[in-house]
Design a protein around this motif. Sequence first.
Motif, PDB file in Angstrom:
ATOM      1  N   SER A 287       0.826  -1.221  -0.067  1.00 31.92           N
ATOM      2  CA  SER A 287      -0.043   0.143  -0.056  1.00 31.92           C
ATOM      3  C   SER A 287       0.919   1.310   0.080  1.00 31.92           C
ATOM      4  O   SER A 287       1.939   1.467   0.764  1.00 31.92           O
ATOM      5  CB  SER A 287      -0.730  -0.102   1.235  1.00 31.92           C
ATOM      6  OG  SER A 287      -1.576   1.325   1.498  1.00 31.92           O
ATOM      7  N   THR A 288       0.331   2.209  -0.755  1.00 32.19           N
ATOM      8  CA  THR A 288       1.198   3.521  -0.767  1.00 32.19           C
ATOM      9  C   THR A 288       1.011   4.262   0.661  1.00 32.19           C
ATOM     10  O   THR A 288       1.822   5.149   0.819  1.00 32.19           O
ATOM     11  CB  THR A 288       0.399   4.577  -1.859  1.00 32.19           C
ATOM     12  OG1 THR A 288      -0.847   4.316  -1.432  1.00 32.19           O
ATOM     13  CG2 THR A 288       0.867   3.951  -3.251  1.00 32.19           C
ATOM     14  N   ASN A 289       0.066   3.718   1.504  1.00 34.86           N
ATOM     15  CA  ASN A 289       0.181   4.256   2.774  1.00 34.86           C
ATOM     16  C   ASN A 289       1.334   3.969   3.591  1.00 34.86           C
ATOM     17  O   ASN A 289       1.594   4.590   4.522  1.00 34.86           O
ATOM     18  CB  ASN A 289      -1.203   3.882   3.544  1.00 34.86           C
ATOM     19  CG  ASN A 289      -2.367   4.346   3.163  1.00 34.86           C
ATOM     20  OD1 ASN A 289      -2.640   5.742   3.138  1.00 34.86           O
ATOM     21  ND2 ASN A 289      -3.557   3.694   2.794  1.00 34.86           N
ATOM     22  N   THR A 391      12.235  -3.450 -10.885  1.00 37.56           N
ATOM     23  CA  THR A 391      12.056  -2.501  -9.833  1.00 37.56           C
ATOM     24  C   THR A 391      10.711  -2.481  -9.099  1.00 37.56           C
ATOM     25  O   THR A 391       9.737  -3.349  -9.523  1.00 37.56           O
ATOM     26  CB  THR A 391      12.197  -0.999 -10.368  1.00 37.56           C
ATOM     27  OG1 THR A 391      11.276  -0.664 -11.309  1.00 37.56           O
ATOM     28  CG2 THR A 391      13.615  -0.826 -10.802  1.00 37.56           C
ATOM     29  N   GLY A 392      10.622  -1.572  -7.893  1.00 38.82           N
ATOM     30  CA  GLY A 392       9.449  -2.055  -7.006  1.00 38.82           C
ATOM     31  C   GLY A 392       8.100  -1.487  -7.460  1.00 38.82           C
ATOM     32  O   GLY A 392       7.909  -0.988  -8.509  1.00 38.82           O
ATOM     33  N   GLY A 393       7.172  -2.188  -6.952  1.00 34.13           N
ATOM     34  CA  GLY A 393       5.769  -1.914  -7.202  1.00 34.13           C
ATOM     35  C   GLY A 393       5.186  -0.600  -6.794  1.00 34.13           C
ATOM     36  O   GLY A 393       4.069  -0.329  -7.323  1.00 34.13           O
ATOM     37  N   VAL A 394       5.970   0.050  -6.161  1.00 28.62           N
ATOM     38  CA  VAL A 394       5.557   1.324  -5.574  1.00 28.62           C
ATOM     39  C   VAL A 394       6.606   2.343  -5.857  1.00 28.62           C
ATOM     40  O   VAL A 394       7.846   1.884  -5.766  1.00 28.62           O
ATOM     41  CB  VAL A 394       5.213   1.408  -3.925  1.00 28.62           C
ATOM     42  CG1 VAL A 394       4.535   2.499  -3.786  1.00 28.62           C
ATOM     43  CG2 VAL A 394       4.583   0.035  -3.419  1.00 28.62           C
ATOM     44  N   VAL A 395       6.329   3.419  -6.474  1.00 25.08           N
ATOM     45  CA  VAL A 395       7.416   4.314  -6.739  1.00 25.08           C
ATOM     46  C   VAL A 395       7.404   5.922  -6.351  1.00 25.08           C
ATOM     47  O   VAL A 395       5.975   6.143  -6.017  1.00 25.08           O
ATOM     48  CB  VAL A 395       7.928   4.398  -8.296  1.00 25.08           C
ATOM     49  CG1 VAL A 395       8.291   2.931  -8.800  1.00 25.08           C
ATOM     50  CG2 VAL A 395       6.761   5.018  -9.003  1.00 25.08           C
ATOM     51  N   GLY A 396       8.228   6.723  -6.174  1.00 23.62           N
ATOM     52  CA  GLY A 396       8.236   7.906  -5.675  1.00 23.62           C
ATOM     53  C   GLY A 396       8.408   8.974  -7.008  1.00 23.62           C
ATOM     54  O   GLY A 396       8.799   8.427  -8.010  1.00 23.62           O
ATOM     55  N   LEU A 397       7.889  10.200  -6.690  1.00 26.75           N
ATOM     56  CA  LEU A 397       7.690  10.914  -7.924  1.00 26.75           C
ATOM     57  C   LEU A 397       7.833  12.290  -7.413  1.00 26.75           C
ATOM     58  O   LEU A 397       7.636  12.616  -6.307  1.00 26.75           O
ATOM     59  CB  LEU A 397       6.378  11.126  -8.627  1.00 26.75           C
ATOM     60  CG  LEU A 397       5.625   9.735  -9.174  1.00 26.75           C
ATOM     61  CD1 LEU A 397       4.022  10.300  -9.552  1.00 26.75           C
ATOM     62  CD2 LEU A 397       6.286   9.334 -10.165  1.00 26.75           C
ATOM     63  N   LYS A 398       8.558  13.199  -8.066  1.00 24.95           N
ATOM     64  CA  LYS A 398       8.939  14.681  -7.906  1.00 24.95           C
ATOM     65  C   LYS A 398       8.803  15.608  -9.130  1.00 24.95           C
ATOM     66  O   LYS A 398       9.115  14.958 -10.275  1.00 24.95           O
ATOM     67  CB  LYS A 398      10.368  14.858  -7.240  1.00 24.95           C
ATOM     68  CG  LYS A 398      10.337  14.753  -5.702  1.00 24.95           C
ATOM     69  CD  LYS A 398      11.631  14.962  -5.026  1.00 24.95           C
ATOM     70  CE  LYS A 398      11.333  14.898  -3.544  1.00 24.95           C
ATOM     71  NZ  LYS A 398      12.671  15.271  -2.805  1.00 24.95           N
ATOM     72  N   GLY A 399       8.634  16.811  -8.709  1.00 32.27           N
ATOM     73  CA  GLY A 399       8.471  17.768 -10.027  1.00 32.27           C
ATOM     74  C   GLY A 399       7.641  18.948  -9.635  1.00 32.27           C
ATOM     75  O   GLY A 399       7.489  19.138  -8.570  1.00 32.27           O
ATOM     76  N   ASN A 400       7.594  19.786 -10.563  1.00 34.30           N
ATOM     77  CA  ASN A 400       7.073  21.029 -10.276  1.00 34.30           C
ATOM     78  C   ASN A 400       5.628  21.131  -9.759  1.00 34.30           C
ATOM     79  O   ASN A 400       5.165  21.982  -9.013  1.00 34.30           O
ATOM     80  CB  ASN A 400       7.335  22.274 -11.280  1.00 34.30           C
ATOM     81  CG  ASN A 400       6.198  22.022 -12.559  1.00 34.30           C
ATOM     82  OD1 ASN A 400       5.690  20.833 -12.685  1.00 34.30           O
ATOM     83  ND2 ASN A 400       6.405  22.793 -13.382  1.00 34.30           N
TER      84      ASN A 400
END
Length: 587
Positions: A287-289, A391-400
């Motif tokens: 879970s993303t939680n 790679t993982g089933g859950v990933v992080g994102l960043k940006g504007n």
Amino acid sequence: MLKGKFDKSKLPSRHVTEGPARAPHRSYYYAMGMTEEEIHQPLVGVATCWNEAAPCNIALNRQAQSVKMGVKAASGTPREFTTITVTDGIAMGHEGMRSSLASREAIADTVELTMRGHCYDAIVGLAGCDKSLPGMMMAMIRLNVPSVFLYGGSILPGRAPVGAKVPVEYANRDLTVQDMFEAVGHQQNGTMTEAELDVLERVACPSAGACGGQFTANTMACVSEAIGLALPNSAGAPAPYESRDQYAEASGAAVMQLIEKNIRARDICTREAFENAARVVACTGGSTNAGLHLPAMAHEAGIDFYLDDVCEIFRDTPYFVDLKPGGQYVAKDMYEAGGTYVVMKELRKAGLINEDCMTATGYSIGEELDKISLEADGRVIYPIETPITKTGGVVGLKGNVAPEGAIVKVAGMEAQHQIFTGPARVFECEQDAFEAVQNRTYEEGDVFVIRNEGPSGGPGMREMLATTAALSGQGMGKKVALITDGRFSGATRGFCIGHVGPEAAHGGPIALLKDGDVITINAIEGTINVDLTDEELAERKANWSGPRENIYASGALWKYAQLVGETYKGAVTHPGAKAERHEYWDL
Ligand SMILES: CC(C)(O)[C@@H](O)C(=O)O
Ligand SMILES: [Mg+2]
């Protein structure tokens, strides 16, 4: 006064049981039928989240009785107490969901206060639902007493009766509550009748236990073993299985050993242990939680383990356990395939486990893994050399759009669906988005932007399974994307990006988006951007009318909104607090 094998002069409970000044206190204990011997033994809090709110909690009381037997047999005195829960499956899709994440803090706080108030020496904590698992573990780490966690167990999978009239994709297979939330979308777009919905709702959830896929409760149950607070394999057996009671008894015995050896929660929950936990979340498509709960638990130990750190681990962890919602199997299948320790054995093969971490058994993770003879079955748990994806089933994102980060579950999504560009369709709250889904007043290719749903601005950072599952049920899961400063259920699938920070209430870029802005999300590269220059965003910020007023003018949710900190740090209600190591023990 030393009676039995434990020296009370070193234990917190000496404040309530020893010396002439404590005669009144002892009179209360005698009032409850305790013997002199029981009064002078270590006092162990047996905390449960038992209540009749949901199937998740209903089996906890039974297991608590076995914990108490284990404590007693090892010369301890168990004192059972309960705390609250808010169950997402029932709070979902309406105002009630605002109480969910706030309940995590209430659970941690109430367990802390009960323990402190009565000077209990140690704790065995039982929990069976999304927020109660992290809440209970947060209390253990905060108090830093000898602690053993025990999951209440998963629900059994449901199944449509043979011959019942249900859509073909619902027949002859395991069902979970995820299917019920998606069924709502089918019913809305006419691919399921109300009569079929009625058949399914009676069979989807056939027993006690927490939601059956690798949703939030089962994800955090895996975390409890991986981090070392729960006994190996104790999380696996479904709630109705009586074998759980043996683990409960063993948990009671184990906490007494931890008292003897003076092993406390923060000896177990080190930074390396949090890394192990995040690995297990990634490789099971959890879970993303967990991206909120791991930072919040780490905060209790004084460890800065933020969303970025969790995502860093996700980035190089293969995804190799085939569980719902991204995959096929349910928690019972995972248990039958050997559970979390078999998964960790695979991770160890690739050097992805910190083996020296201590566990509630008094042995290290490495020593415990050496005892596991089972190998990956290749069906539910793949060998790590041949993962489902690298790679993982859950990933992080960043940006504007999300300078402080965001999170998305990609387990089960083909690579071409992990990149999405489309025009923003902005909704000021979840209900407005749900209405658009219900009435099909959206277009394929839209990027739903649901804002004002952050921890402070919601308040309460609602989980949005009702909306995301309805989209999936309408067959639109891959045809739209959704971004929010709120969060998602562990059962959410589709390209749904949550935890966007800073949240709208804090003036994050999500507050500045307008209908038609072009947003690109690339989960392979880990980016989330809107086609606007820094200058354009700054100009919008200068003209921004400010945060929406909190709809709660008093009470728990008003208080929560004042206190809660940033999402990427776990949305805790004591964000600046320092975790003092021996505070509870030495007072
Ligand atoms: C209702 C669910 C599926 O339990 C959800 O709350 C989750 O986060 O997993
Ligand atoms: Mg949930």
